[in-house]
Scaffold this motif. Structure first.
Motif, PDB file in Angstrom:
ATOM      1  N   LEU A  15      -5.261  11.005  -8.290  1.00 33.15           N
ATOM      2  CA  LEU A  15      -4.838  10.516  -6.973  1.00 33.15           C
ATOM      3  C   LEU A  15      -4.840  11.639  -5.952  1.00 33.15           C
ATOM      4  O   LEU A  15      -5.250  11.450  -4.793  1.00 33.15           O
ATOM      5  N   GLN A  16      -4.402  12.809  -6.341  1.00 29.79           N
ATOM      6  CA  GLN A  16      -4.400  13.961  -5.427  1.00 29.79           C
ATOM      7  C   GLN A  16      -5.821  14.366  -5.056  1.00 29.79           C
ATOM      8  O   GLN A  16      -6.108  14.689  -3.898  1.00 29.79           O
ATOM      9  N   GLU A  17      -6.735  14.307  -6.028  1.00 28.21           N
ATOM     10  CA  GLU A  17      -8.131  14.678  -5.762  1.00 28.21           C
ATOM     11  C   GLU A  17      -8.821  13.671  -4.857  1.00 28.21           C
ATOM     12  O   GLU A  17      -9.826  14.001  -4.213  1.00 28.21           O
ATOM     13  N   THR A  18      -8.311  12.444  -4.790  1.00 27.40           N
ATOM     14  CA  THR A  18      -8.903  11.436  -3.905  1.00 27.40           C
ATOM     15  C   THR A  18      -8.155  11.330  -2.577  1.00 27.40           C
ATOM     16  O   THR A  18      -8.318  10.353  -1.844  1.00 27.40           O
ATOM     17  N   GLY A  19      -7.335  12.323  -2.281  1.00 27.85           N
ATOM     18  CA  GLY A  19      -6.730  12.435  -0.956  1.00 27.85           C
ATOM     19  C   GLY A  19      -5.359  11.831  -0.804  1.00 27.85           C
ATOM     20  O   GLY A  19      -4.806  11.814   0.303  1.00 27.85           O
ATOM     21  N   ARG A  20      -4.769  11.341  -1.893  1.00 27.91           N
ATOM     22  CA  ARG A  20      -3.422  10.765  -1.782  1.00 27.91           C
ATOM     23  C   ARG A  20      -2.376  11.868  -1.795  1.00 27.91           C
ATOM     24  O   ARG A  20      -2.435  12.794  -2.615  1.00 27.91           O
ATOM     25  N   GLN A  21      -1.416  11.745  -0.909  1.00 27.58           N
ATOM     26  CA  GLN A  21      -0.386  12.779  -0.779  1.00 27.58           C
ATOM     27  C   GLN A  21       1.035  12.249  -0.990  1.00 27.58           C
ATOM     28  O   GLN A  21       1.931  13.008  -1.353  1.00 27.58           O
ATOM     29  N   ARG A  22       1.224  10.956  -0.757  1.00 29.39           N
ATOM     30  CA  ARG A  22       2.563  10.362  -0.896  1.00 29.39           C
ATOM     31  C   ARG A  22       2.502   9.334  -2.035  1.00 29.39           C
ATOM     32  O   ARG A  22       2.252   8.145  -1.821  1.00 29.39           O
ATOM     33  N   ILE A  23       2.733   9.853  -3.235  1.00 28.86           N
ATOM     34  CA  ILE A  23       2.520   9.071  -4.461  1.00 28.86           C
ATOM     35  C   ILE A  23       3.861   8.652  -5.056  1.00 28.86           C
ATOM     36  O   ILE A  23       4.742   9.481  -5.287  1.00 28.86           O
ATOM     37  N   GLY A  24       4.000   7.350  -5.317  1.00 27.27           N
ATOM     38  CA  GLY A  24       5.228   6.833  -5.902  1.00 27.27           C
ATOM     39  C   GLY A  24       5.034   6.427  -7.359  1.00 27.27           C
ATOM     40  O   GLY A  24       3.924   6.108  -7.793  1.00 27.27           O
ATOM     41  N   LEU A  25       6.117   6.466  -8.111  1.00 29.11           N
ATOM     42  CA  LEU A  25       6.137   5.984  -9.492  1.00 29.11           C
ATOM     43  C   LEU A  25       7.105   4.814  -9.567  1.00 29.11           C
ATOM     44  O   LEU A  25       8.297   4.966  -9.284  1.00 29.11           O
ATOM     45  N   TRP A  26       6.598   3.620  -9.953  1.00 29.39           N
ATOM     46  CA  TRP A  26       7.422   2.408  -9.986  1.00 29.39           C
ATOM     47  C   TRP A  26       7.727   2.031 -11.425  1.00 29.39           C
ATOM     48  O   TRP A  26       6.837   1.664 -12.192  1.00 29.39           O
ATOM     49  N   LEU A  27       9.003   2.147 -11.785  1.00 28.97           N
ATOM     50  CA  LEU A  27       9.504   1.743 -13.100  1.00 28.97           C
ATOM     51  C   LEU A  27      10.604   0.705 -12.852  1.00 28.97           C
ATOM     52  O   LEU A  27      11.759   1.060 -12.628  1.00 28.97           O
ATOM     53  N   PRO A  28      10.264  -0.572 -12.839  1.00 27.25           N
ATOM     54  CA  PRO A  28      11.195  -1.602 -12.368  1.00 27.25           C
ATOM     55  C   PRO A  28      12.450  -1.777 -13.212  1.00 27.25           C
ATOM     56  O   PRO A  28      13.473  -2.238 -12.697  1.00 27.25           O
ATOM     57  N   ARG A  62      -4.264  -3.082   2.179  1.00 25.99           N
ATOM     58  CA  ARG A  62      -5.460  -3.095   1.345  1.00 25.99           C
ATOM     59  C   ARG A  62      -5.312  -2.168   0.139  1.00 25.99           C
ATOM     60  O   ARG A  62      -4.727  -1.102   0.224  1.00 25.99           O
ATOM     61  N   VAL A  63      -5.924  -2.631  -0.979  1.00 27.70           N
ATOM     62  CA  VAL A  63      -5.996  -1.835  -2.212  1.00 27.70           C
ATOM     63  C   VAL A  63      -7.477  -1.665  -2.546  1.00 27.70           C
ATOM     64  O   VAL A  63      -8.188  -2.655  -2.700  1.00 27.70           O
ATOM     65  N   PRO A  64      -7.998  -0.439  -2.601  1.00 32.92           N
ATOM     66  CA  PRO A  64      -7.282   0.842  -2.588  1.00 32.92           C
ATOM     67  C   PRO A  64      -7.289   1.564  -1.242  1.00 32.92           C
ATOM     68  O   PRO A  64      -6.794   2.677  -1.148  1.00 32.92           O
ATOM     69  N   GLU A  65      -7.879   0.940  -0.194  1.00 29.56           N
ATOM     70  CA  GLU A  65      -8.052   1.678   1.060  1.00 29.56           C
ATOM     71  C   GLU A  65      -6.729   2.192   1.630  1.00 29.56           C
ATOM     72  O   GLU A  65      -6.642   3.337   2.085  1.00 29.56           O
ATOM     73  N   ASP A  66      -5.694   1.355   1.615  1.00 25.77           N
ATOM     74  CA  ASP A  66      -4.394   1.761   2.159  1.00 25.77           C
ATOM     75  C   ASP A  66      -3.467   2.322   1.075  1.00 25.77           C
ATOM     76  O   ASP A  66      -2.781   3.320   1.298  1.00 25.77           O
ATOM     77  N   VAL A  67      -3.442   1.660  -0.038  1.00 25.86           N
ATOM     78  CA  VAL A  67      -2.590   2.095  -1.152  1.00 25.86           C
ATOM     79  C   VAL A  67      -3.393   2.010  -2.449  1.00 25.86           C
ATOM     80  O   VAL A  67      -3.914   0.941  -2.795  1.00 25.86           O
ATOM     81  N   ALA A  68      -3.510   3.118  -3.149  1.00 22.26           N
ATOM     82  CA  ALA A  68      -4.157   3.134  -4.462  1.00 22.26           C
ATOM     83  C   ALA A  68      -3.146   2.737  -5.526  1.00 22.26           C
ATOM     84  O   ALA A  68      -1.957   3.036  -5.410  1.00 22.26           O
ATOM     85  N   GLU A 126     -11.562   0.445  -9.819  1.00 26.10           N
ATOM     86  CA  GLU A 126     -11.622   0.252  -8.367  1.00 26.10           C
ATOM     87  C   GLU A 126     -10.286   0.472  -7.657  1.00 26.10           C
ATOM     88  O   GLU A 126     -10.259   0.926  -6.520  1.00 26.10           O
ATOM     89  N   SER A 127      -9.171   0.151  -8.289  1.00 26.84           N
ATOM     90  CA  SER A 127      -7.890   0.155  -7.582  1.00 26.84           C
ATOM     91  C   SER A 127      -7.412   1.538  -7.168  1.00 26.84           C
ATOM     92  O   SER A 127      -6.461   1.654  -6.394  1.00 26.84           O
ATOM     93  N   SER A 128      -8.078   2.591  -7.646  1.00 30.86           N
ATOM     94  CA  SER A 128      -7.691   3.945  -7.219  1.00 30.86           C
ATOM     95  C   SER A 128      -8.899   4.758  -6.797  1.00 30.86           C
ATOM     96  O   SER A 128      -8.882   5.981  -6.856  1.00 30.86           O
ATOM     97  N   SER A 129      -9.964   4.061  -6.356  1.00 29.45           N
ATOM     98  CA  SER A 129     -11.175   4.770  -5.959  1.00 29.45           C
ATOM     99  C   SER A 129     -10.894   5.650  -4.738  1.00 29.45           C
ATOM    100  O   SER A 129      -9.855   5.549  -4.094  1.00 29.45           O
ATOM    101  N   ARG A 130     -11.841   6.518  -4.443  1.00 26.16           N
ATOM    102  CA  ARG A 130     -11.641   7.526  -3.404  1.00 26.16           C
ATOM    103  C   ARG A 130     -11.199   6.922  -2.082  1.00 26.16           C
ATOM    104  O   ARG A 130     -11.728   5.921  -1.624  1.00 26.16           O
TER     105      ARG A 130
END
Length: 338
Positions: free
Chosen positions: A182-195, A262-268, A326-330
């Motif tokens: 995710l970092q290599e594809t430009g994501r900087q604000r990454i969340g971890l969801w454990l419901p 949009r997934v993945p354009e807005d949120v991966a 696809e859901s985490s593409s660049r």
């Protein structure tokens, strides 16, 4: 009046049809004298084929009374376990059947005493050994230890509170791969969801991998339902989320897209467990694979080592790995999208 002759096939009947000794048949079907009587692979296959054709059923009770292996193993599992755990069970069963063993299943959920009762039931039925896929009961650690610590011929899923043979799933490695991707594809604000608000071993591993790899602010959505997770994504402007499993990743993707995100354009998005549907969902879900089938085979292998009187290695670790879809593409930048 003449007594009706039994038509139940015996080992001697199989031996006469194949043209081998009864001892050779016993060696193949019951592992009796297998270190003394050698049977070629071709004859072994023929014996098994004829046994199936004749509907031969071994006398398990007689074997148990004679102090021999009943060729049965038990598996303890949580009835609410995730799909990946049931895939491990499937692999154990497939491997066991090929080796001539049958399975008994004991299920329990949030009730350690039910688990202990299942184990006792196994012992009453002459089970040779047990694979325990459920032993984490928060607040009942001492009870679980008291039940299982001194038992033999047991293999556990993930480490126990005491020294015991186990198959460990290293989920931390897969989590770190996901973060790096995710970092290599430009994501900087990454969340971890454990419901689920759980402190289980699996969750602790994932949180550890997330924190080791996170280069920015921490966004840990722990114990939050779907609606609250969506609010966190919107309010904190997250551009990527790693979910606890593929089903929850799919739910999250659907709700995001329903709200125009949009997934993945807005949120991966990245899921976990590599469920069958994840490859065919739209967009196809990136996920973390746990190597469930190989783990199931290893469970059986470690138990067989104990049944042979050998001391297996305490732990065997399978490393998880990221599968990119696809859901985490660049991430698309604005210039490219325009």
């Amino acid at each position: 009046m003449s007594q009706r002759k039994s038509t139940k096939p015996r080992m001697i009947d199989i031996a006469e049809r194949v043209g081998v000794s009864k001892g050779a048949v016993a060696s193949v079907l019951s592992n009796v004298g297998k270190n003394v009587i050698r049977v070629s692979e071709a004859k072994r296959a023929e014996i098994l084929r004829v046994a199936r054709e004749m509907n031969y059923v071994p006398n398990i009770t007689a074997r148990a009374l004679a102090g021999k292996s009943g060729m049965k193993i038990g598996v303890l599992i949580d009835s609410h376990a995730p799909r990946c755990t049931y895939r491990i069970l499937w692999s154990i069963e497939e491997t066991a059947v090929k080796a001539g063993y049958r399975l008994m299943i004991g299920q329990a959920h949030d009730d350690p005493q039910s688990l202990f009762d299942c184990y006792d039931n196994f012992m009453r039925h002459g089970i040779d050994g047990v694979i325990c896929l459920a032993h984490e009961y928060s607040g009942h650690e001492e009870e679980v230890r008291a039940c299982f610590q001194d038992k033999k011929n047991l293999v556990f899923h993930d480490p126990t509170e005491w020294e015991a043979p186990c198959v460990k799933i290293d989920r931390e490695t897969g989590m770190m791969q996901a973060m790096r991707h995710l970092q290599e594809t430009g994501r900087q604000r990454i969340g971890l969801w454990l419901p689920r608000n759980s402190n289980c071993y699996s969750y602790r591993q994932r949180i550890a991998g997330y924190r080791k790899s996170n280069q920015g602010e921490e966004f840990l959505c722990h114990g939050l339902p779907l609606r609250c997770c969506i609010d966190e994504i919107r309010d904190k402007k997250l551009d990527a989320v790693i979910a606890s499993n593929d089903s929850e990743a799919a739910q999250l993707a659907r709700e995001l897209m329903r709200r125009g995100i949009r997934v993945p354009e807005d949120v991966a998005l990245i899921g976990h467990d590599n469920d069958d549907f994840s490859e065919f969902y739209y967009p196809s879900l990136s996920t973390i694979d746990q190597n469930d089938e190989a783990a199931g085979r290893k469970f059986f292998e470690l138990l067989m080592e104990q049944l042979k009187g050998n001391t297996p290695q305490e732990n065997y670790t399978f490393h998880t790995k990221l599968i990119i879809r696809e859901s985490s593409s660049r991430k698309m930048n604005k210039e490219a999208s325009e």
